[in-house]
Design a protein around this motif. Structure first.
Motif, PDB file in Angstrom:
ATOM      1  N   MET A  15       0.900  -1.173  -0.039  1.00  0.00           N
ATOM      2  CA  MET A  15       0.035  -0.012  -0.079  1.00  0.00           C
ATOM      3  C   MET A  15       0.815   1.262  -0.033  1.00  0.00           C
ATOM      4  SD  MET A  15      -3.235  -0.831   2.162  1.00  0.00           S
ATOM      5  CE  MET A  15      -2.427  -1.885   3.468  1.00  0.00           C
ATOM      6  N   ARG A  42      -2.142  12.398   9.385  1.00  0.00           N
ATOM      7  CA  ARG A  42      -3.408  11.886  10.025  1.00  0.00           C
ATOM      8  C   ARG A  42      -4.607  12.286   9.213  1.00  0.00           C
ATOM      9  NH1 ARG A  42      -3.091   9.289  14.521  1.00  0.00           N
ATOM     10  NH2 ARG A  42      -0.828   9.393  15.333  1.00  0.00           N
ATOM     11  N   ALA A  45      -4.506  10.000   6.025  1.00  0.00           N
ATOM     12  CA  ALA A  45      -4.893   8.435   6.628  1.00  0.00           C
ATOM     13  C   ALA A  45      -6.469   8.559   6.614  1.00  0.00           C
ATOM     14  CB  ALA A  45      -4.140   8.122   7.959  1.00  0.00           C
ATOM     15  N   ALA A  46      -7.082   9.612   7.218  1.00  0.00           N
ATOM     16  CA  ALA A  46      -8.461   9.630   7.597  1.00  0.00           C
ATOM     17  C   ALA A  46      -9.077   9.746   5.976  1.00  0.00           C
ATOM     18  CB  ALA A  46      -8.856  10.796   8.335  1.00  0.00           C
ATOM     19  N   THR A  48      -8.098   8.697   3.230  1.00  0.00           N
ATOM     20  CA  THR A  48      -7.745   7.685   2.223  1.00  0.00           C
ATOM     21  C   THR A  48      -8.071   6.091   2.961  1.00  0.00           C
ATOM     22  OG1 THR A  48      -5.641   8.786   1.899  1.00  0.00           O
ATOM     23  CG2 THR A  48      -5.860   6.558   0.738  1.00  0.00           C
ATOM     24  N   ARG A  49      -8.581   6.227   4.315  1.00  0.00           N
ATOM     25  CA  ARG A  49      -8.760   5.019   4.992  1.00  0.00           C
ATOM     26  C   ARG A  49      -7.696   3.973   5.021  1.00  0.00           C
ATOM     27  NH1 ARG A  49     -12.451   5.696   1.553  1.00  0.00           N
ATOM     28  NH2 ARG A  49     -14.291   7.191   2.040  1.00  0.00           N
ATOM     29  N   VAL A  50      -6.418   4.588   5.220  1.00  0.00           N
ATOM     30  CA  VAL A  50      -5.458   3.752   5.375  1.00  0.00           C
ATOM     31  C   VAL A  50      -4.692   4.089   6.820  1.00  0.00           C
ATOM     32  CG1 VAL A  50      -3.113   3.457   4.440  1.00  0.00           C
ATOM     33  CG2 VAL A  50      -5.115   3.397   2.868  1.00  0.00           C
ATOM     34  N   SER A  51      -4.318   3.045   7.455  1.00  0.00           N
ATOM     35  CA  SER A  51      -3.490   3.272   8.696  1.00  0.00           C
ATOM     36  C   SER A  51      -2.616   4.554   8.656  1.00  0.00           C
ATOM     37  CB  SER A  51      -2.913   2.199   9.268  1.00  0.00           C
ATOM     38  OG  SER A  51      -2.164   1.480   8.093  1.00  0.00           O
ATOM     39  N   VAL A  52      -2.284   5.150   9.636  1.00  0.00           N
ATOM     40  CA  VAL A  52      -1.198   6.180   9.855  1.00  0.00           C
ATOM     41  C   VAL A  52       0.193   5.553   9.497  1.00  0.00           C
ATOM     42  CG1 VAL A  52      -0.113   7.669  11.618  1.00  0.00           C
ATOM     43  CG2 VAL A  52      -2.751   7.586  11.612  1.00  0.00           C
ATOM     44  N   ILE A  53       0.407   4.281  10.082  1.00  0.00           N
ATOM     45  CA  ILE A  53       1.859   4.021   9.715  1.00  0.00           C
ATOM     46  C   ILE A  53       2.100   3.755   8.266  1.00  0.00           C
ATOM     47  CG2 ILE A  53       1.030   1.624  10.083  1.00  0.00           C
ATOM     48  CD1 ILE A  53       3.629   0.908  11.742  1.00  0.00           C
ATOM     49  N   THR A  54       1.130   3.487   7.529  1.00  0.00           N
ATOM     50  CA  THR A  54       1.304   3.257   6.201  1.00  0.00           C
ATOM     51  C   THR A  54       1.788   4.622   5.368  1.00  0.00           C
ATOM     52  OG1 THR A  54       0.039   1.334   6.205  1.00  0.00           O
ATOM     53  CG2 THR A  54       0.329   2.299   3.854  1.00  0.00           C
TER      54      THR A  54
END
Lengths: 130, 297
Positions: A15, A42, A45-46, A48-54
């Protein structure tokens, strides 16, 4: 500008690499211009709906490439000195080569073997072009 | 900053099931996905964390407070969503909103109204007239509008259609715009977990069998397709957990992948045809299988 990036489950790349490519493209086509602030980790992330770490990982790698800069406490920006198109195309090429090199390493190929392979493929492409 | 949730060597023994040595920490700003097969102990662990089940030994701190001793204080900062958290079937959606908002001073009325619209819920509707997906959304609304520091969700997306799942995940991600907040959710939908989690814990047969950053998980695991010529043997390598050989072809699974592995194969005369990344689902299944093989041995 609060743009959405997308993740495809059908794309075999991790990803963070999918995200990197989309961000690069945004910069290449001039949607995101040098010096412009880009979404925070952040916020992206919100949306794109992908985790912050990614997202963090994608930003970190793009920073390493010199495409974006993070200024502590102020945000993340497109680097000022990106010489857009050319630079980005070279970068894209480097990225493909880097991927080829890492696959080569995974297959146990030396740099010389890879170079030879590349020359053979380039010659074949050349012949096709004629 | 204190962790939002800290489980340290938690044990709980039932006649036919035991939770053993469960330790995990969720820091603020993170989403942790808790993945396990049915009956692995996910719900038990979550119930212990929430003070709904008392543990036999070990310690639990929720939002910084020891559990279950200070659960009343802890729960002001924590919201729990699970299918069996009761909604009153004859009461309306609006009644539930009024009721929960009266209990929690931090209730965000505007956000609740936004969520009602976004989830397409109608305050006048009775709970018993709602679909499963709508009920989940009501529970989620009641939890989110409290703006808790920690959200604990037991299987939030199970039984939801793809559109509802998408809406729910989107709403969860907005929580993380605030780095003081965090989410723990259990699921056996590995695709959801892979997408939104920062940390992932695998649980099987009452034990945490792996726990790490998502990116680390995905980077560590590879599957190699190799060809073993007659007379050559597949060497035992650190980082390789499984070799599945049939004839000259073998599939090698590595959980500690590095370029050393294919290099070692090459020098043993083995041809590496392909190196593949693995999805979280494949990693999860391989982890469970390896852990069971070890236990049963």
């Amino acid at each position: 500008m609060h743009s959405k990036l997308t993740i495809s489950q059908a794309d075999p790349r991790p990803m963070y690499q999918q995200l990197m490519e989309q961000i690069r493209r945004r910069i290449a086509v001039g949607d995101w211009v040098p010096g412009q602030e880009i979404p925070s980790i952040r916020a992206l992330a919100a949306s794109t709906r992908v985790s912050v770490i990614t997202i963090k990982r994608a930003y970190l790698e793009l920073e390493r490439e010199g495409l974006i800069v993070t200024r502590q406490g102020r945000g993340t920006f497109v680097a000022d000195n990106v010489d857009l198109c050319r630079d980005l195309q070279t970068r894209e090429l480097d990225e493909h080569l880097a991927r080829a090199a890492s696959i080569g390493a995974e297959l146990g190929m030396s740099a010389e073997m890879l170079a030879r392979r590349l020359r053979e493929i380039a010659e074949k492409e050349d012949e096709k072009g004629r | 900053m204190t962790a939002l949730l800290e489980l340290d060597r938690v044990e709980k023994i039932y006649p036919y099931f035991a939770l053993r040595d469960v330790s995990l920490t969720l820091e603020a700003g993170q989403i942790m996905g808790f993945v396990g097969p049915n009956g692995a102990g996910k719900s038990t662990t979550i119930r212990i964390a929430m003070g709904l089940v008392t543990h036999d030994s070990g310690s639990v701190r929720l939002a910084g407070y020891p559990m279950p001793a200070e659960q009343a204080r802890a729960k002001r900062d924590v919201a729990f969503v699970s299918e069996d958290v009761g909604l009153h079937s004859f009461a309306t959606v609006g009644w539930h909103i009024d009721w929960v908002s009266s209990l929690f001073p931090a209730w965000d009325e505007r956000y609740a109204a936004t969520l009602l619209r976004r989830f397409n819920l109608h305050p006048a509707k009775r709970i018993k007239a709602l679909s499963h997906g709508e009920r989940v959304k009501v529970l989620l609304l009641l939890a989110l509008a409290r703006r808790p520091r920690l959200l604990v969700l037991d299987e939030p997306t199970s039984g939801l259609d793809p559109v509802a799942r998408h809406e729910v995940l989107a709403e969860l991600m907005t929580v993380l715009e605030d780095e003081r907040r965090g989410i723990l959710f259990s699921s056996h939908n590995t695709q959801d977990v892979e997408q939104i989690s920062d940390r992932i814990a695998f649980i099987d047969r009452g034990r945490v069998i792996d726990l790490s950053d998502k990116e680390v998980f995905l980077d560590r695991w590879r599957r190699l397709h190799v060809e073993v010529p007659d007379g050559a043997a597949v060497p035992q390598l650190p980082g390789v957990i499984d070799v599945d050989r049939s004839g000259r072809i073998a599939t090698v699974t590595a959980n500690g992948f590095s370029a050393d592995i294919p290099a070692a194969f090459c020098s043993a005369g083995i041809v590496v045809h392909e190196v593949q990344r693995m999805t979280l689902e494949e990693i999860f299944v391989a982890t469970v299988m390896a852990s069971r093989k070890e236990q049963d041995a």
